[in-house]
Design an enzyme around this catalytic site. Sequence first.
Site, PDB file in Angstrom:
ATOM      1  N   CYS A  50     -51.513 -95.382 -99.218  1.00  0.00           N
ATOM      2  CA  CYS A  50     -52.833 -95.864 -98.800  1.00  0.00           C
ATOM      3  C   CYS A  50     -53.726 -96.159-100.012  1.00  0.00           C
ATOM      4  O   CYS A  50     -53.774 -95.388-100.963  1.00  0.00           O
ATOM      5  CB  CYS A  50     -53.493 -94.818 -97.901  1.00  0.00           C
ATOM      6  N   CYS A  54     -59.445 -90.800-100.488  1.00  0.00           N
ATOM      7  CA  CYS A  54     -59.896 -89.585 -99.782  1.00  0.00           C
ATOM      8  C   CYS A  54     -59.319 -88.354-100.505  1.00  0.00           C
ATOM      9  O   CYS A  54     -58.086 -88.206-100.584  1.00  0.00           O
ATOM     10  CB  CYS A  54     -59.443 -89.617 -98.333  1.00  0.00           C
ATOM     11  N   CYS A  57     -56.427 -86.177 -99.075  1.00  0.00           N
ATOM     12  CA  CYS A  57     -55.297 -86.789 -98.364  1.00  0.00           C
ATOM     13  C   CYS A  57     -54.039 -87.011 -99.209  1.00  0.00           C
ATOM     14  O   CYS A  57     -54.059 -87.728-100.217  1.00  0.00           O
ATOM     15  CB  CYS A  57     -55.729 -88.110 -97.747  1.00  0.00           C
ATOM     16  N   CYS A  94     -50.697 -89.072 -80.665  1.00  0.00           N
ATOM     17  CA  CYS A  94     -51.646 -89.711 -81.584  1.00  0.00           C
ATOM     18  C   CYS A  94     -50.867 -90.330 -82.738  1.00  0.00           C
ATOM     19  O   CYS A  94     -50.196 -89.632 -83.496  1.00  0.00           O
ATOM     20  CB  CYS A  94     -52.639 -88.669 -82.103  1.00  0.00           C
ATOM     21  N   CYS A 126     -53.306 -92.246 -78.409  1.00  0.00           N
ATOM     22  CA  CYS A 126     -54.419 -92.293 -79.338  1.00  0.00           C
ATOM     23  C   CYS A 126     -53.898 -92.945 -80.619  1.00  0.00           C
ATOM     24  O   CYS A 126     -52.717 -92.807 -80.954  1.00  0.00           O
ATOM     25  CB  CYS A 126     -54.892 -90.863 -79.613  1.00  0.00           C
ATOM     26  N   CYS A 186     -62.547 -90.218 -80.517  1.00  0.00           N
ATOM     27  CA  CYS A 186     -62.136 -88.924 -81.052  1.00  0.00           C
ATOM     28  C   CYS A 186     -62.650 -88.896 -82.493  1.00  0.00           C
ATOM     29  O   CYS A 186     -62.206 -89.683 -83.324  1.00  0.00           O
ATOM     30  CB  CYS A 186     -60.609 -88.825 -81.003  1.00  0.00           C
ATOM     31  N   ARG A 258     -60.795 -79.930 -80.590  1.00  0.00           N
ATOM     32  CA  ARG A 258     -59.363 -79.843 -80.934  1.00  0.00           C
ATOM     33  C   ARG A 258     -59.144 -78.996 -82.173  1.00  0.00           C
ATOM     34  O   ARG A 258     -59.684 -79.297 -83.234  1.00  0.00           O
ATOM     35  CB  ARG A 258     -58.780 -81.247 -81.143  1.00  0.00           C
TER      36      ARG A 258
HETATM   37  N1  SAM Z   1     -56.090 -93.762 -92.444  1.00  0.00           N
HETATM   38  C1  SAM Z   1     -56.781 -93.429 -91.284  1.00  0.00           C
HETATM   39  C2  SAM Z   1     -58.149 -92.840 -91.535  1.00  0.00           C
HETATM   40  O1  SAM Z   1     -58.380 -92.321 -92.593  1.00  0.00           O
HETATM   41  O2  SAM Z   1     -58.971 -92.896 -90.631  1.00  0.00           O
HETATM   42  C3  SAM Z   1     -56.012 -92.508 -90.356  1.00  0.00           C
HETATM   43  C4  SAM Z   1     -55.153 -91.390 -90.928  1.00  0.00           C
HETATM   44  S1  SAM Z   1     -56.039 -90.062 -91.696  1.00  0.00           S
HETATM   45  C5  SAM Z   1     -54.706 -89.143 -92.371  1.00  0.00           C
HETATM   46  C6  SAM Z   1     -56.664 -89.108 -90.335  1.00  0.00           C
HETATM   47  C7  SAM Z   1     -57.463 -87.895 -90.626  1.00  0.00           C
HETATM   48  O3  SAM Z   1     -56.626 -86.847 -91.059  1.00  0.00           O
HETATM   49  C8  SAM Z   1     -58.515 -87.948 -91.705  1.00  0.00           C
HETATM   50  O4  SAM Z   1     -59.698 -88.551 -91.287  1.00  0.00           O
HETATM   51  C9  SAM Z   1     -58.750 -86.483 -92.014  1.00  0.00           C
HETATM   52  O5  SAM Z   1     -59.781 -85.975 -91.218  1.00  0.00           O
HETATM   53  C10 SAM Z   1     -57.418 -85.832 -91.632  1.00  0.00           C
HETATM   54  N2  SAM Z   1     -56.726 -85.281 -92.808  1.00  0.00           N
HETATM   55  C11 SAM Z   1     -56.071 -85.969 -93.758  1.00  0.00           C
HETATM   56  N3  SAM Z   1     -55.569 -85.155 -94.706  1.00  0.00           N
HETATM   57  C12 SAM Z   1     -55.923 -83.909 -94.347  1.00  0.00           C
HETATM   58  C13 SAM Z   1     -55.706 -82.620 -94.936  1.00  0.00           C
HETATM   59  N4  SAM Z   1     -55.046 -82.481 -96.071  1.00  0.00           N
HETATM   60  N5  SAM Z   1     -56.195 -81.526 -94.301  1.00  0.00           N
HETATM   61  C14 SAM Z   1     -56.870 -81.685 -93.144  1.00  0.00           C
HETATM   62  N6  SAM Z   1     -57.098 -82.860 -92.537  1.00  0.00           N
HETATM   63  C15 SAM Z   1     -56.652 -83.954 -93.135  1.00  0.00           C
HETATM   64  C1  DTB Z   2     -57.308 -85.200 -87.020  1.00  0.00           C
HETATM   65  O1  DTB Z   2     -58.516 -84.901 -87.014  1.00  0.00           O
HETATM   66  N1  DTB Z   2     -56.386 -84.466 -87.601  1.00  0.00           N
HETATM   67  C2  DTB Z   2     -55.094 -85.103 -87.484  1.00  0.00           C
HETATM   68  C3  DTB Z   2     -55.399 -86.347 -86.599  1.00  0.00           C
HETATM   69  N2  DTB Z   2     -56.817 -86.272 -86.447  1.00  0.00           N
HETATM   70  C4  DTB Z   2     -54.988 -87.676 -87.045  1.00  0.00           C
HETATM   71  C5  DTB Z   2     -54.492 -85.401 -88.820  1.00  0.00           C
HETATM   72  C6  DTB Z   2     -54.294 -84.138 -89.673  1.00  0.00           C
HETATM   73  C7  DTB Z   2     -53.575 -84.530 -90.907  1.00  0.00           C
HETATM   74  C8  DTB Z   2     -53.288 -83.341 -91.794  1.00  0.00           C
HETATM   75  C9  DTB Z   2     -52.642 -83.724 -93.068  1.00  0.00           C
HETATM   76  C10 DTB Z   2     -51.287 -84.334 -92.957  1.00  0.00           C
HETATM   77  O2  DTB Z   2     -50.423 -83.804 -92.222  1.00  0.00           O
HETATM   78  O3  DTB Z   2     -51.030 -85.344 -93.615  1.00  0.00           O
HETATM   79 FE1  SF4 Z   3     -55.827 -93.398 -96.375  1.00  0.00          FE
HETATM   80 FE2  SF4 Z   3     -55.499 -90.774 -96.093  1.00  0.00          FE
HETATM   81 FE3  SF4 Z   3     -57.926 -91.782 -96.477  1.00  0.00          FE
HETATM   82 FE4  SF4 Z   3     -56.663 -92.228 -94.125  1.00  0.00          FE
HETATM   83  S1  SF4 Z   3     -57.354 -90.267 -94.915  1.00  0.00           S
HETATM   84  S2  SF4 Z   3     -57.801 -93.720 -95.365  1.00  0.00           S
HETATM   85  S3  SF4 Z   3     -54.532 -92.345 -94.858  1.00  0.00           S
HETATM   86  S4  SF4 Z   3     -56.217 -91.869 -97.929  1.00  0.00           S
END
Ligand code: SAM
Ligand code: DTB
Ligand code: SF4
Length: 365
Positions: A50, A54, A57, A94, A126, A186, A258
């Site tokens: 990506c 973030c 992430c 989801c 979702c 959500c 959730r």
């Molecule tokens: N790329 C899209 C976005 O950012 O909206 C969708 C995927 S993103 C991985 C979805 C959500 O996962 C993020 O908004 C964040 O709240 C959660 N997330 C990602 N990495 C995480 C982590 N290491 N621990 C907890 N939540 C995480």
């Molecule tokens: C949300 O709030 N948590 C989920 C779902 N919506 C998409 C994602 C959690 C991702 C945790 C880190 C990972 O497994 O990459």
């Molecule tokens: Fe990309 Fe992860 Fe940020 Fe979603 S949360 S926009 S997958 S870097």
Amino acid sequence: MKNWTLEEILDIYNTPLLELVYKAATVHRANHDPNEVQISTLLSIKTGGCPEDCGYCPQAARYHTDIETNDLMTVEQVRTAAERAKGLGSSRLCMGAAWRDVKDNEEFDRVLDLVKTVNSMDMEVCCTLGMVTENQARKLADAGLYAYNHNLDTSEEYYKEVISTRGYEDRLKTLDNVRKANLTVCSGGIIGMGEAVEDRCKMLLTLSQLTPRPESVPINALVAVEGTPMEEQKPVPIWDMIRMVATTRIVMPGSVVRLSAGRTSMTQEGQALCFMAGAGSIFAGDKLLTTPNPDAFEDLEMFHQLGLKPREPFTHACKPQPAKQEPVLAEAEAPQKWSRPGHVIERNVEYTKKGKEKRKALKEK
Ligand code: SAM
Ligand code: DTB
Ligand code: SF4
């Protein structure tokens, strides 16, 4: 609908813990069936690479994390995953993609097919695909999408510390586009990223001011992944998670709260307090998107211990449910079946033994 102030939300958050849980449980019981918890499954349909930054992430291309990247899944791959999820009692799937935003191209057309496929399997679908336009959201709705996940993550102020490649306004704009397409929303956040309690409460204030409010509010505990800027963050104390769930429950009584990422570091007793405080859903399955999650059969055993039953799809109604008077324990001890169209899970005292066999069979599949 109550217009909350930040001070009021902070007061709720800082209430003595047991009193807070009691108040939240009272609100929960007046609006939801306290014995039902939805099991949802996450599926990473496009993993890693990506362009966003973030800080939490593992899927951001610029961080060196140990994840397996994958191109967009096929309809067949998703169908198989959805069947497996349904077999484990999930009523919602989801699908997440590591995209900054949705592009109008063949990949989006395929996502529409994926949505159609899962929708035809009698599951709530979702998607979380990054930013979407109103037109794209409408196409997703037409394909049968039930909900769109797009988290605010934290307060507007702290967001700037976590992400620099997009702003809070972009997030709010997508939520608005999703709403205009008549999809359910959500949206929630993450705790444990180094934010202050005020940031957590500010995020809840912003979510509570959306009209209508999000039907679903995920509360994630940060999963600190090696290689990300947040790799050194200490695990969030369970007490903070309970407070956050309880405060969310009181501030937005009609929403499904959730209990999302971070359950591998929580005990079942800690999770039980979260359910008591109003959590109405978990993500089940060995993996979240890229990080580990508790074993699905252990979760089902926890449900059995607590007398919880998985919620059927499309049955969440934001209306008061009559409080149950009969003792819950008698119900939980009796052998029962969780049944959904085309699927039955045995639920009785033999479950532990059966669980082990099923787990083995599933791993070999
Ligand atoms: N790329 C899209 C976005 O950012 O909206 C969708 C995927 S993103 C991985 C979805 C959500 O996962 C993020 O908004 C964040 O709240 C959660 N997330 C990602 N990495 C995480 C982590 N290491 N621990 C907890 N939540 C995480
Ligand atoms: C949300 O709030 N948590 C989920 C779902 N919506 C998409 C994602 C959690 C991702 C945790 C880190 C990972 O497994 O990459
Ligand atoms: Fe990309 Fe992860 Fe940020 Fe979603 S949360 S926009 S997958 S870097």
